[in-house]
Design a protein around this motif. Sequence first.
Motif, short mmCIF file in Angstrom:
data_model
loop_
_atom_site.label_atom_id
_atom_site.label_comp_id
_atom_site.label_asym_id
_atom_site.label_seq_id
_atom_site.Cartn_x
_atom_site.Cartn_y
_atom_site.Cartn_z
N ASP A 166 -24.95 29.35 2.52
CA ASP A 166 -25.15 29.28 3.98
C ASP A 166 -24.08 30.11 4.70
N ASP A 167 -22.85 30.10 4.13
CA ASP A 167 -21.74 30.83 4.76
C ASP A 167 -21.74 32.31 4.37
N VAL A 168 -21.98 32.55 3.07
CA VAL A 168 -21.90 33.91 2.52
C VAL A 168 -23.20 34.17 1.76
N PRO A 169 -24.17 34.83 2.38
CA PRO A 169 -25.49 34.95 1.74
C PRO A 169 -25.47 35.70 0.40
N LYS A 170 -24.56 36.69 0.26
CA LYS A 170 -24.50 37.40 -1.02
C LYS A 170 -23.08 37.40 -1.57
N PRO A 171 -22.63 36.29 -2.11
CA PRO A 171 -21.24 36.20 -2.56
C PRO A 171 -21.00 37.00 -3.84
N THR A 172 -19.77 37.48 -3.99
CA THR A 172 -19.38 38.10 -5.26
C THR A 172 -19.13 36.99 -6.28
N LEU A 173 -19.04 37.40 -7.55
CA LEU A 173 -18.76 36.41 -8.60
C LEU A 173 -17.44 35.70 -8.31
N ASP A 174 -16.45 36.46 -7.83
CA ASP A 174 -15.16 35.86 -7.53
C ASP A 174 -15.28 34.83 -6.40
N GLN A 175 -16.06 35.17 -5.38
CA GLN A 175 -16.27 34.22 -4.27
C GLN A 175 -16.98 32.95 -4.77
#
Lengths: 279, 213
Positions: free
Chosen positions: B166-175
């Motif tokens: 919801d906050d970050v639609p395409k997060p990185t693996l680290d995120q």
Amino acid sequence: MNVLLPNSLAEACDFCAKQPDLIPLAGATDLLVHWPLRQAEHDKTYLDLSKLQELRTITWSANSLTLGALTTYWDVLQDPRAKSDFPLLIESARQVGAIQIQSRGTWAGNIANGSPAADGVPVLMAYDASVALTSKSGTRSVPLHEYYTGYRKSVRRSDELISAISIPLRRYDFAVFHKVGARRAQAITKIGLAMTRESAKPATWRVVANSVAATVKRCAAVENLLHAGAPIRKPEDFAAAIASDVTPIDDIRSTADYRRTVMARLLYHSLKGVSPAIS
Amino acid sequence: MPDPNPPPGFSRRSFMKTVGVSATVTTLSGIAEAHALAREQEAGDQLLGPGPISIAFTVNGKAAEMRVEPSTTLAEALRFQLGLTGTKVICDRGACGGCSVILNGKLANACMMLVIDAQGASITTIEGIAKGSKLDPVQESYLRHDALQCGYCTPGFIVATRVLLDDVPKPTLDQIKKALGGNICRCGTYTNIFNAALEASGQAPIMDQKGVA
């Protein structure tokens, strides 16, 4: 469990003045550890400050940052300016529990709770923060490094509440925060260290350690070594200063010996090359 | 030894629920209730407890009301008062994320807060993640990637993943790793969990079964 739920800071101070044994709650993430089993704690009376949204503020002025007493770690993590002006606040906030705790836990609660392992306190102390203590008779300001008087003891009177934390805006040319725990998220600190150097001349060092004494503690002897420019060539060269500054213990998480050894190495490896005297 | 032929319609869960409900009824009945009401009236709205008090919040889009003692945690209220047992209490000390819920849009541990602090709040539990019988893409993705073994931590992981996306639609693996750092899986299904989170956000899974990117 009896809980008082004031609607304003003034009302909260009224309650404190009338009833000296109230336990203030601002997030309560430490109180609630294994809560259902701790029946004795259920019999006390708590002052739940959660309705005081007037205290959930982040205020930047020309010369300071003020965090209201209900400001959470998460609030500071979301602040657009905190990372550039006070990077250590961000670093410690990210390592307090995980998001689930960061969204509930407060900086003032971390101070008031008085744990020597508190992760928010060392960085605030390294930035020379002050605590605003408010009672019915007004507000006084106490430097955070003078706030604690012993294990979970402080100068806060029972009729006072922490209403805000004020951090002076200064220029720093060096700032680090290290937390050593079993893992990065969700671990309680075995030894923590926050250090800053103000770039004003003469430079002022602040060295603060946690989990190595009865309180989070400014390390005056280490600071003196740095101010004196004493030559340091290995971690052990900090041993005498460490012995004078802190009194670590063996406990469930670590040993006194480990804590002293790691503190010396954290100091040496963080400072190597930062000052010409340390190489 | 477990009874090989349990009576129809009787399960450990329904037994636990019955016990829980009858205990609540006892607490709420008679003298204790009258005392609690009298105390509330004397002290105004502000002195709560030790007897039951009224709590109301919204959970999964529906209004919920209950009378509970103020020492009740949000996790206890969800599980024992509302029967929303998808929220798991595992460590009961804020370290495992099994009780993760969405509280006013933010991820929180339900074992780490008193229900009185949820007064008026909007809460989403694992039961509210699916839309009716249609699973959320995060749930679909966890199923596809076999992102669980015993499954006990899964509700917390799914809730935490939903908040992240919801906050970050395409997060990185680290995120993803950081956002799920507050959730622990003792079966060690992290590789599949990370892949499920990547795919639920429309990205290709990038870790192999050994967890190497």
